[in-house]
Design a protein around this motif. Structure first.
Motif, PDB file in Angstrom:
ATOM      1  N   PHE A 112       0.824  -1.213   0.000  1.00 43.35           N
ATOM      2  CA  PHE A 112       0.000   0.000   0.000  1.00 43.35           C
ATOM      3  C   PHE A 112       0.855   1.258   0.000  1.00 43.35           C
ATOM      4  N   PHE A 113       2.158   1.072  -0.123  1.00 47.94           N
ATOM      5  CA  PHE A 113       3.113   2.170  -0.104  1.00 47.94           C
ATOM      6  C   PHE A 113       4.416   1.635  -0.696  1.00 47.94           C
ATOM      7  N   PRO A 114       5.217   2.461  -1.408  1.00 47.54           N
ATOM      8  CA  PRO A 114       6.463   1.963  -2.021  1.00 47.54           C
ATOM      9  C   PRO A 114       7.563   1.728  -0.997  1.00 47.54           C
ATOM     10  N   GLN A 155       1.728  -3.344  -6.361  1.00 50.72           N
ATOM     11  CA  GLN A 155       1.810  -1.973  -5.853  1.00 50.72           C
ATOM     12  C   GLN A 155       0.413  -1.355  -5.887  1.00 50.72           C
ATOM     13  N   ALA A 156      -0.239  -1.341  -4.725  1.00 45.10           N
ATOM     14  CA  ALA A 156      -1.652  -0.956  -4.641  1.00 45.10           C
ATOM     15  C   ALA A 156      -1.791   0.506  -4.221  1.00 45.10           C
ATOM     16  N   TYR A 157      -1.319   1.397  -5.080  1.00 44.62           N
ATOM     17  CA  TYR A 157      -1.421   2.843  -4.867  1.00 44.62           C
ATOM     18  C   TYR A 157      -1.178   3.509  -6.209  1.00 44.62           C
ATOM     19  N   ASP A 158      -1.320   4.810  -6.260  1.00 49.81           N
ATOM     20  CA  ASP A 158      -1.140   5.550  -7.510  1.00 49.81           C
ATOM     21  C   ASP A 158       0.307   6.027  -7.608  1.00 49.81           C
ATOM     22  N   PRO A 159       1.086   5.536  -8.596  1.00 51.53           N
ATOM     23  CA  PRO A 159       2.487   5.962  -8.696  1.00 51.53           C
ATOM     24  C   PRO A 159       2.650   7.440  -9.014  1.00 51.53           C
TER      25      PRO A 159
END
Length: 419
Positions: free
Chosen positions: A129-131, A187-191
């Motif tokens: 949920f975060f890089p 990767q479950a978020y917006d890059p």
């Protein structure tokens, strides 16, 4: 599927389990014991594993070593917290794994779930949920000036943190003797919020784990929904006056709840704004007044678009909900990935941020001034217009892609005999 942690960690697992079940898969969803009822309430069967995360959060708040002046004491406390509950997680997951085709986990408890997957020869997927993996795009220190440091400093820092966590968990993780298995970090978020990260991490990048019907846009770590009467009262309260300032800190500790509410009342009164407070796990009595509404939880999808600003702790789920609603944010971070979200959104002009422990009435008032500027309001609205709601379906695609990976049936049979 093993999703330990707080409600914000469990909800993506609940959504993904529901999506996979709708595609015809048999899914065993394992959650922290205190969140099993939360999944059942949303129509997704779940079983308990590991330890109650409410107890873990309480242990963190009461361990005096975290406030020690001795950095060695703080480090020992952190290592102890990292290990707490891991043996129980592994034992429970070893009992659940036989008969399944793939293991999926969230970031919390990822290492325990992967160790079980390797032991029984199953493919493994983790939702990030975060890089958190080593990269040079995300500043390793969640502070404003860190963005000016060279990229190799960030990559090196993330690598050091990864080794430190591995060292903390080594005493409680079994030594892997199984074969290498297929694995993926989703990767479950917006890059877009971390420019350049999609060029450095393998992905896939699926976007925030929300779906089109608004589920997962809830603002509490409670396992129960508000009674219909309170939901109706909140709707009536919203209809009866001007757009409020929303405040919600989920499962985070707000120290002195009475002083916290008094400070919020002062700030909102000074600004001529009503206050909507979602108390989450804090012991704050609910109630409705003309200028103040205090509830246990709200439906983010319905409520946040009706607010002028969202003040919250910066959890990935709440941050995504506010981004989706197009509401400017003040992120008052407490721990973990929260300060990183605050700094990332502040750099992009979508939010202002401060550590929660430094929050005062004067500082909150100043931060609300910042996010009330027309340029911030416009940027938040523009981001919301392009918010993608297919993150769960894309995550399900990634998990299904692992189903064709080699399985070791003899290891599964062996694991079953070991129980």
């Amino acid at each position: 599927m093993a999703f330990t942690g707080s409600r914000g960690d469990a909800q993506p697992g609940i959504l993904l389990a529901r999506a996979l079940r709708e595609r015809g898969h048999d899914v065993t969803l394992a959650l922290a014991p205190n969140l099993v009822a939360f999944a059942h309430h949303h129509g997704v069967p779940a079983v308990p594993f590991g330890r109650d995360t409410a107890d873990l959060l309480h242990a963190q708040r009461t361990d005096r070593r975290f406030t020690s002046r001795d950095p060695r004491a703080r480090l020992r406390a952190l290592f102890d917290l990292q290990r707490r509950g891991v043996p129980e997680q592994i034992e429970d997951l070893r009992a659940l794994a036989p008969g399944h085709d793939v293991v999926v986990a969230g970031m919390a408890g990822e290492e325990a779930a992967e160790s079980v997957a390797r032991a029984v020869g199953l493919p493994f997927a983790a939702m990030h949920f975060f890089p958190i993996q080593p990269n040079s795009a995300v500043p390793v220190a969640p502070i404003r000036w860190a963005g000016h440091l060279p990229g190799f400093v960030h990559r090196g820092g993330w690598s050091v943190l990864a080794r430190a966590r591995a060292a903390a968990l080594a005493p409680v993780l079994p030594v892997s003797t199984g074969p290498n298995v297929a694995s993926v970090r989703i990767q479950a978020y917006d890059p877009f919020l971390f420019p350049g990260v999609d060029e450095q991490l393998p992905g896939p990048f699926v976007g925030f784990p929300v779906d089109s019907d608004g589920f997962l846009i809830s603002a509490t770590d409670s396992v129960h929904s508000e009674p219909p009467s309170q939901t109706s009262s909140l709707e009536s309260w919203l209809d009866a006056g001007t757009a409020p300032i929303y405040v919600g800190f989920g499962s985070m500790d707000v120290s002195d709840p009475s002083a916290f509410v008094a400070m919020l009342r002062e700030v909102c009164a000074r600004r001529g704004r009503r206050l909507l407070l979602a108390s989450g796990w804090a012991t704050i009595a609910p109630g409705f007044e003309d200028a103040v509404a205090i509830v246990g939880q709200v439906d983010h999808a319905r409520v946040l678009p009706r607010c002028v600003a969202a003040v919250h702790h910066g959890g990935a789920g709440t941050t995504a909900a506010a981004l989706r609603a197009g509401v400017p944010q003040v992120i008052c971070s407490v721990q973990a990935d929260q300060p990183y979200w605050g700094q990332a959104l502040q750099r992009l002009g979508l939010a202002a941020t401060i550590p929660a422990k430094k929050l005062t009435a004067e500082r909150l008032d100043a931060l609300l001034d910042q996010v009330s500027r027309p340029d911030v309001i416009e940027r938040a609205a523009c981001y919301a217009a392009d918010f993608a709601t297919d993150g769960v379906e894309r995550t399900a695609d990634a998990v299904e892609a692992l189903l064709g990976s080699p399985i070791a049936p003899e290891l599964l049979r062996s694991a079953g005999r070991q129980q």
